[in-house]
Design an enzyme around this catalytic site. Structure first.
Site: not given
Length: 376
Positions: A130, A160
């Site tokens: 992540h 992200d």
């Protein structure tokens, strides 16, 4: 008024989370027709989708990618597209029969955008992860936090979105320009490790100049300096101060009444801790709004720290239309703005219209029925 700048582009987005949808949103906001391929979730997820601004401004079709007829349908859709976005682990699209070799053979002008954390190559490419993991190995996370404290993830903005979705959107547009000039499509390998490292370029430059230390919280821009930090006010709220340049620092001193000679050595890092304590004490004597009023009209690089609702109501944001409401959801407006072209007003996902989307893409009724959708 002209059309949005990306009008005429067709992009196929394979449903995912985070950076892939963000790249799709960016392209759709600026006029591209983005068709999202959902993986066999027909009738599900609408209550979520119509609340998620990352999914705005595109239509979707639900296809079970485990079925050969769905794979064939995807190939037909992509054959008429300019680009695709996919965010699966390396090898997944290939196993589905939708890898770059196949889709670029069908459509040699295709820009094949791939969004991953670790990239398509390298020893960690197949591993899960992540944002926090990707920015950890790029060195970005190490630099975030206060002196003597552990690294602080900046939610998932750096991996992200900044280093992931935004870099992918940029790479796709660069490749699309190349394809328009040459007729040659290609793969865009966007990795959040690479992108988050790229966002640290200025700090690498400072380091080369001897102006950045590896110890976080000890540098000009990482909360060490008394003139570049946030401070709590008497009402438990916060203000931000960024008085770096000499003229802004001088004005800051004037507003705060800091005439003592010890404030002259602005860039002497040895003095920063003691000066910071004094600045913190002074800001604690007034409320946030009192300090906003006091700094108004002064060139200091100062602003209140606002929460979500406060940011929406802020007069500057309101004047620029920085936030909009669509489908009952308040959200950031498309950015940037153009002098001649409009962006696309946000529209939230609605009820599924799989068959209608396929018709618009040129599918006949028998082909639509074969995919499990009712024919007219």
């Amino acid at each position: 008024m002209t059309t949005p700048p990306l009008s005429g582009l067709r992009v196929v987005e394979f449903a995912g989370i985070g950076p892939g949808p963000f790249a799709g949103m960016m392209l759709a906001d600026h006029g591209a027709q983005v068709i999202r391929i959902d993986r066999g979730v027909r009738g599900d997820g609408i209550g979520v989708a119509n609340k998620d601004p990352l999914l705005r401004n595109r239509r979707s079709v639900s296809l079970d990618l485990k079925k050969p007829e769905s794979i064939a349908a995807v190939r037909l859709i992509v054959a008429g597209a300019d680009a695709i976005i996919e965010g699966f682990r390396p090898g997944v699209m290939e196993r589905l029969g939708l890898g770059p070799d196949v889709l670029l053979a069908d459509n040699p002008r295709l820009v094949y955008g791939r969004m991953t954390g670790w990239g398509q190559t390298g020893p960690m490419a197949p591993e899960p992860g992540h944002d926090i993991n990707y920015i950890a190995i790029s060195g970005a996370l190490h630099a975030l936090g206060r002196a003597g404290e552990k690294p602080t993830p900046p939610i998932n903005l750096v991996g992200d979105f900044g280093g992931g979705g935004m870099v992918l959107a940029f790479g796709m547009l660069a490749a699309l320009l190349h394809a328009q000039r040459t007729g040659e499509g290609q793969v865009v390998d966007a990795a959040m490790t690479d992108g988050s490292a790229l966002l640290m370029t200025m700090m690498w430059g400072f380091r080369a100049m001897g102006r950045w230390r590896d110890e976080r919280g000890t540098n000009l821009l990482d909360t060490a300096a008394h003139f570049y930090d946030t401070y709590e006010t008497a009402d438990g709220k916060y203000v931000s101060l960024g008085a770096i340049e000499p003229q802004f620092y001088a004005e800051f001193r004037a507003v705060m009444g800091l005439s003592d000679a010890r404030w002259d050595a602005q860039m002497d890092a040895r003095q920063w801790p003691a000066l910071k304590e004094e600045v913190a004490r002074l800001f604690a004597t007034g409320t946030r709004d009192e300090w906003v009023a006091r700094f108004k009209g002064h060139d200091v690089c100062f602003a209140p720290v606002l929460g979500f609702d406060e940011a929406v109501a802020d007069p500057h944001n309101a004047a620029r239309g920085t936030f909009v409401t669509a489908g009952g959801v308040t959200q950031p407006a498309p950015a940037p703005r153009y002098s001649a072209s409009p962006t696309v007003a946000p529209a939230m996902a609605g009820e599924r219209q799989d068959a209608a989307v396929l018709r618009d893409l040129g599918f006949g009724e028998e082909e639509i029925a074969a995919l499990g959708f009712p024919s007219t």
